[in-house]
Design a protein around this motif. Sequence first.
Motif, PDB file in Angstrom:
ATOM      1  N   TYR A   1      60.977 -27.155 -36.327  1.00  0.00           N
ATOM      2  CA  TYR A   1      60.073 -26.457 -37.245  1.00  0.00           C
ATOM      3  C   TYR A   1      60.229 -24.976 -36.984  1.00  0.00           C
ATOM      4  CZ  TYR A   1      55.737 -25.060 -39.544  1.00  0.00           C
ATOM      5  OH  TYR A   1      54.814 -24.464 -40.374  1.00  0.00           O
ATOM      6  N   ALA A   2      60.371 -24.193 -38.042  1.00  0.00           N
ATOM      7  CA  ALA A   2      60.550 -22.748 -37.851  1.00  0.00           C
ATOM      8  C   ALA A   2      59.769 -21.967 -38.892  1.00  0.00           C
ATOM      9  CB  ALA A   2      62.033 -22.390 -37.959  1.00  0.00           C
ATOM     10  N   ASN A   3      59.067 -20.942 -38.438  1.00  0.00           N
ATOM     11  CA  ASN A   3      58.425 -19.982 -39.336  1.00  0.00           C
ATOM     12  C   ASN A   3      59.421 -18.868 -39.604  1.00  0.00           C
ATOM     13  OD1 ASN A   3      55.802 -21.054 -39.659  1.00  0.00           O
ATOM     14  ND2 ASN A   3      55.290 -20.392 -37.589  1.00  0.00           N
ATOM     15  N   LEU A   4      59.729 -18.671 -40.868  1.00  0.00           N
ATOM     16  CA  LEU A   4      60.657 -17.615 -41.254  1.00  0.00           C
ATOM     17  C   LEU A   4      59.900 -16.621 -42.113  1.00  0.00           C
ATOM     18  CD1 LEU A   4      63.620 -19.915 -42.294  1.00  0.00           C
ATOM     19  CD2 LEU A   4      63.303 -18.770 -40.109  1.00  0.00           C
ATOM     20  N   PHE A   5      59.851 -15.414 -41.671  1.00  0.00           N
ATOM     21  CA  PHE A   5      59.131 -14.379 -42.397  1.00  0.00           C
ATOM     22  C   PHE A   5      57.656 -14.768 -42.497  1.00  0.00           C
ATOM     23  CE2 PHE A   5      63.391 -15.050 -44.282  1.00  0.00           C
ATOM     24  CZ  PHE A   5      64.035 -13.990 -43.667  1.00  0.00           C
ATOM     25  N   ASP A   6      56.906 -14.077 -43.292  1.00  0.00           N
ATOM     26  CA  ASP A   6      55.494 -14.400 -43.466  1.00  0.00           C
ATOM     27  C   ASP A   6      55.270 -15.383 -44.607  1.00  0.00           C
ATOM     28  OD1 ASP A   6      54.702 -12.751 -41.412  1.00  0.00           O
ATOM     29  OD2 ASP A   6      54.322 -11.036 -42.725  1.00  0.00           O
ATOM     30  N   ILE A   7      56.285 -15.590 -45.415  1.00  0.00           N
ATOM     31  CA  ILE A   7      56.080 -16.383 -46.626  1.00  0.00           C
ATOM     32  C   ILE A   7      56.809 -17.722 -46.626  1.00  0.00           C
ATOM     33  CG2 ILE A   7      55.699 -14.334 -48.042  1.00  0.00           C
ATOM     34  CD1 ILE A   7      58.583 -14.911 -49.192  1.00  0.00           C
ATOM     35  N   MET A   8      57.439 -18.107 -45.498  1.00  0.00           N
ATOM     36  CA  MET A   8      58.236 -19.314 -45.539  1.00  0.00           C
ATOM     37  C   MET A   8      58.299 -19.990 -44.176  1.00  0.00           C
ATOM     38  SD  MET A   8      62.237 -19.809 -46.732  1.00  0.00           S
ATOM     39  CE  MET A   8      62.675 -18.211 -46.175  1.00  0.00           C
ATOM     40  N   ASN A   9      58.251 -21.320 -44.182  1.00  0.00           N
ATOM     41  CA  ASN A   9      58.595 -22.087 -42.994  1.00  0.00           C
ATOM     42  C   ASN A   9      59.391 -23.312 -43.427  1.00  0.00           C
ATOM     43  OD1 ASN A   9      56.583 -24.209 -43.464  1.00  0.00           O
ATOM     44  ND2 ASN A   9      55.091 -22.671 -42.817  1.00  0.00           N
ATOM     45  N   ILE A  10      60.195 -23.809 -42.517  1.00  0.00           N
ATOM     46  CA  ILE A  10      61.047 -24.953 -42.802  1.00  0.00           C
ATOM     47  C   ILE A  10      60.914 -25.967 -41.674  1.00  0.00           C
ATOM     48  CG2 ILE A  10      62.728 -23.658 -44.167  1.00  0.00           C
ATOM     49  CD1 ILE A  10      64.570 -23.662 -41.709  1.00  0.00           C
ATOM     50  N   TYR A  11      61.257 -27.198 -41.973  1.00  0.00           N
ATOM     51  CA  TYR A  11      61.317 -28.211 -40.926  1.00  0.00           C
ATOM     52  C   TYR A  11      62.410 -29.219 -41.256  1.00  0.00           C
ATOM     53  CZ  TYR A  11      58.615 -31.246 -44.036  1.00  0.00           C
ATOM     54  OH  TYR A  11      58.194 -31.989 -45.104  1.00  0.00           O
TER      55      TYR A  11
ATOM     56  N   MET B   1      52.883 -15.620 -52.883  1.00  0.00           N
ATOM     57  CA  MET B   1      51.828 -14.643 -53.145  1.00  0.00           C
ATOM     58  C   MET B   1      50.520 -15.200 -52.615  1.00  0.00           C
ATOM     59  SD  MET B   1      51.686 -15.158 -57.265  1.00  0.00           S
ATOM     60  CE  MET B   1      49.986 -15.122 -57.752  1.00  0.00           C
ATOM     61  N   ASP B   2      49.529 -14.336 -52.464  1.00  0.00           N
ATOM     62  CA  ASP B   2      48.237 -14.785 -51.950  1.00  0.00           C
ATOM     63  C   ASP B   2      47.744 -16.002 -52.720  1.00  0.00           C
ATOM     64  OD1 ASP B   2      48.157 -12.808 -50.059  1.00  0.00           O
ATOM     65  OD2 ASP B   2      46.819 -11.496 -51.195  1.00  0.00           O
ATOM     66  N   ASN B   3      47.292 -16.987 -51.976  1.00  0.00           N
ATOM     67  CA  ASN B   3      46.642 -18.185 -52.513  1.00  0.00           C
ATOM     68  C   ASN B   3      47.579 -19.195 -53.168  1.00  0.00           C
ATOM     69  OD1 ASN B   3      44.250 -17.037 -51.658  1.00  0.00           O
ATOM     70  ND2 ASN B   3      43.833 -16.115 -53.640  1.00  0.00           N
ATOM     71  N   LEU B   4      48.859 -18.906 -53.320  1.00  0.00           N
ATOM     72  CA  LEU B   4      49.794 -19.838 -53.943  1.00  0.00           C
ATOM     73  C   LEU B   4      50.706 -20.429 -52.876  1.00  0.00           C
ATOM     74  CD1 LEU B   4      50.993 -21.066 -56.580  1.00  0.00           C
ATOM     75  CD2 LEU B   4      52.582 -19.123 -56.589  1.00  0.00           C
ATOM     76  N   ASN B   5      50.864 -21.757 -52.886  1.00  0.00           N
ATOM     77  CA  ASN B   5      51.804 -22.381 -51.968  1.00  0.00           C
ATOM     78  C   ASN B   5      52.662 -23.403 -52.705  1.00  0.00           C
ATOM     79  OD1 ASN B   5      50.466 -25.143 -51.547  1.00  0.00           O
ATOM     80  ND2 ASN B   5      48.802 -23.754 -51.032  1.00  0.00           N
ATOM     81  N   LEU B   6      53.936 -23.430 -52.336  1.00  0.00           N
ATOM     82  CA  LEU B   6      54.912 -24.360 -52.892  1.00  0.00           C
ATOM     83  C   LEU B   6      55.514 -25.140 -51.733  1.00  0.00           C
ATOM     84  CD1 LEU B   6      56.778 -21.811 -55.186  1.00  0.00           C
ATOM     85  CD2 LEU B   6      55.028 -23.431 -55.907  1.00  0.00           C
TER      86      LEU B   6
ATOM     87  N   ARG C   1      55.097 -30.002 -54.310  1.00  0.00           N
ATOM     88  CA  ARG C   1      53.650 -29.782 -54.403  1.00  0.00           C
ATOM     89  C   ARG C   1      53.411 -28.307 -54.663  1.00  0.00           C
ATOM     90  NH1 ARG C   1      49.029 -28.295 -51.704  1.00  0.00           N
ATOM     91  NH2 ARG C   1      47.247 -29.705 -51.881  1.00  0.00           N
ATOM     92  N   ILE C   2      52.585 -28.025 -55.648  1.00  0.00           N
ATOM     93  CA  ILE C   2      52.195 -26.658 -55.979  1.00  0.00           C
ATOM     94  C   ILE C   2      50.680 -26.587 -55.838  1.00  0.00           C
ATOM     95  CG2 ILE C   2      52.172 -24.878 -57.755  1.00  0.00           C
ATOM     96  CD1 ILE C   2      54.535 -26.448 -59.061  1.00  0.00           C
ATOM     97  N   GLY C   3      50.202 -25.634 -55.063  1.00  0.00           N
ATOM     98  CA  GLY C   3      48.766 -25.495 -54.870  1.00  0.00           C
ATOM     99  C   GLY C   3      48.314 -24.060 -55.025  1.00  0.00           C
ATOM    100  N   TYR C   4      47.112 -23.906 -55.561  1.00  0.00           N
ATOM    101  CA  TYR C   4      46.525 -22.571 -55.682  1.00  0.00           C
ATOM    102  C   TYR C   4      45.117 -22.612 -55.116  1.00  0.00           C
ATOM    103  CZ  TYR C   4      45.335 -17.978 -57.331  1.00  0.00           C
ATOM    104  OH  TYR C   4      44.969 -16.654 -57.370  1.00  0.00           O
ATOM    105  N   ASN C   5      44.854 -21.740 -54.142  1.00  0.00           N
ATOM    106  CA  ASN C   5      43.565 -21.670 -53.470  1.00  0.00           C
ATOM    107  C   ASN C   5      42.697 -20.613 -54.149  1.00  0.00           C
ATOM    108  OD1 ASN C   5      41.398 -21.397 -51.778  1.00  0.00           O
ATOM    109  ND2 ASN C   5      42.607 -21.061 -49.936  1.00  0.00           N
TER     110      ASN C   5
END
Length: 151
Positions: free
Chosen positions: A23-33, A63-68, A101-105
């Motif tokens: 598992y790796a966090n890449l940058f502030d906007i992405m992680n992979i596993y 962007m803020d509140n959006l996750n893919l 999965r697309i989510g918006y907070n």
Amino acid sequence: TFPGPKYDNTGDYQSSGVEAAIYANLFDIMNIYFGGCYQDTTPEDTPFAPEFSFTSGLNLYPMDNLNLNFVFQYSDEFTSGNQRTPAANILIDSYMLANLRIGYNFGEIFSGVKFTELFLYIENCFDTDYELKPGYPMPGINAHFGIKFKM
């Protein structure tokens, strides 16, 4: 009268192998596993024991509140059968699945609710034709829509 089930003593099964995940966090906007499994079974036709399987995923926060979230799964061919009955094991083909999965907070929209997320989850994005047991096909592409609350 119903004759009841017939059971067959099939002996024992042995499995050895290795499983690993990264598992790796890449940058502030992405992680992979990535996770994978290799198993060696005796006998080779041990039911529901693919030799190789893996899963990988990519989580993006563009962007803020959006996750893919993208998830890919692969299973090598395996045999399907009942370990307690004398019926022959049947070979199940390998398959690969992709899910999105697309989510918006929306944040706190009700008093006492920490966040509210609207999401869309799409399974089997490429409409893969596969089954986990003979004669029982798994669903093709399908979608779920939902709302998630956290108190």
